[in-house]
Design an enzyme around this catalytic site. Structure first.
Site, short mmCIF file in Angstrom:
data_model
loop_
_atom_site.label_atom_id
_atom_site.label_comp_id
_atom_site.label_asym_id
_atom_site.label_seq_id
_atom_site.Cartn_x
_atom_site.Cartn_y
_atom_site.Cartn_z
N LYS A 167 0.82 -1.22 0.00
CA LYS A 167 0.00 0.00 0.00
C LYS A 167 0.85 1.27 0.00
O LYS A 167 0.32 2.38 0.00
CB LYS A 167 -0.91 0.03 1.24
CG LYS A 167 -2.02 -0.99 1.21
CD LYS A 167 -3.05 -0.72 2.30
CE LYS A 167 -2.58 -1.14 3.67
NZ LYS A 167 -3.61 -0.98 4.73
N LYS A 177 2.76 2.15 2.52
CA LYS A 177 2.77 2.68 3.89
C LYS A 177 3.89 2.02 4.67
O LYS A 177 4.22 0.86 4.41
CB LYS A 177 1.47 2.31 4.60
CG LYS A 177 0.35 3.28 4.47
CD LYS A 177 -0.76 2.87 5.45
CE LYS A 177 -1.89 3.88 5.46
NZ LYS A 177 -2.89 3.57 6.49
#
Ligand code: CTP
Length: 136
Positions: A48, A50
């Site tokens: 993602k 992140k």
């Protein structure tokens, strides 16, 4: 045995747990009898884009310690949600409103109820990290 319990599922990273997370989880729990939370693994966070401050095991342990949470599972990829809904006999998938227009969720309404809850204004893990890095 299930005994007619209404089961709610939600997903998230839940890094540096804050009041926005707690309110989301409490509101999700209030929509049913049991709340299951899919906590994003570190590998899935990389996918993602992140990077969490706390590793998966710690984030999962913190979320599991909340009284409104009944069970924590690992969220390892985008595709597992349909399987999770069937396997766990989920009645409603609850997500923050930031996911409302995401096509990766829309098709799941064939499997269970889809509920988007408004986010708590003015707080996010990203803003906490930004404030700390600025010494705010
Ligand atoms: N959430 C919320 N209110 C906030 C922040 C998060 O309701 N102020 C909800 C999200 O909508 C999601 C869940 O909490 O359903 C987990 O969100 P997560 O992405 O882990 O938290 P964020 O603080 O949004 O993290 P980031 O800044 O890294 O995106």
């Amino acid at each position: 045995m299930r005994e007619g319990k209404r089961r709610i599922l939600t997903y998230g990273t839940f890094d540096l747990l804050h009041v926005g997370h707690v309110r989301l989880l409490q509101r999700a729990a209030a929509l049913g009898d049991e709340l299951i939370v899919g906590v994003s693994t570190d590998d899935f966070n990389s996918i993602k884009g992140k990077s969490a401050q706390y590793p998966y095991q710690d984030r999962a342990e913190i979320v599991a310690a909340l009284t409104c949470v009944d069970e924590v599972i690992a969220e390892e990829n985008w595709e597992q949600k349909a399987d999770d809904i069937r396997r766990l006999d989920i009645d409603a998938l609850v997500m923050g409103s930031d996911w409302e227009d995401d096509e990766r969720f829309a098709h799941l309404c064939d499997l269970c109820e889809l509920v988007f809850l408004p986010r708590t204004e003015g707080i996010s893990t990203t803003s906490i990290k930004d404030d700390l890095s600025k010494g705010a």
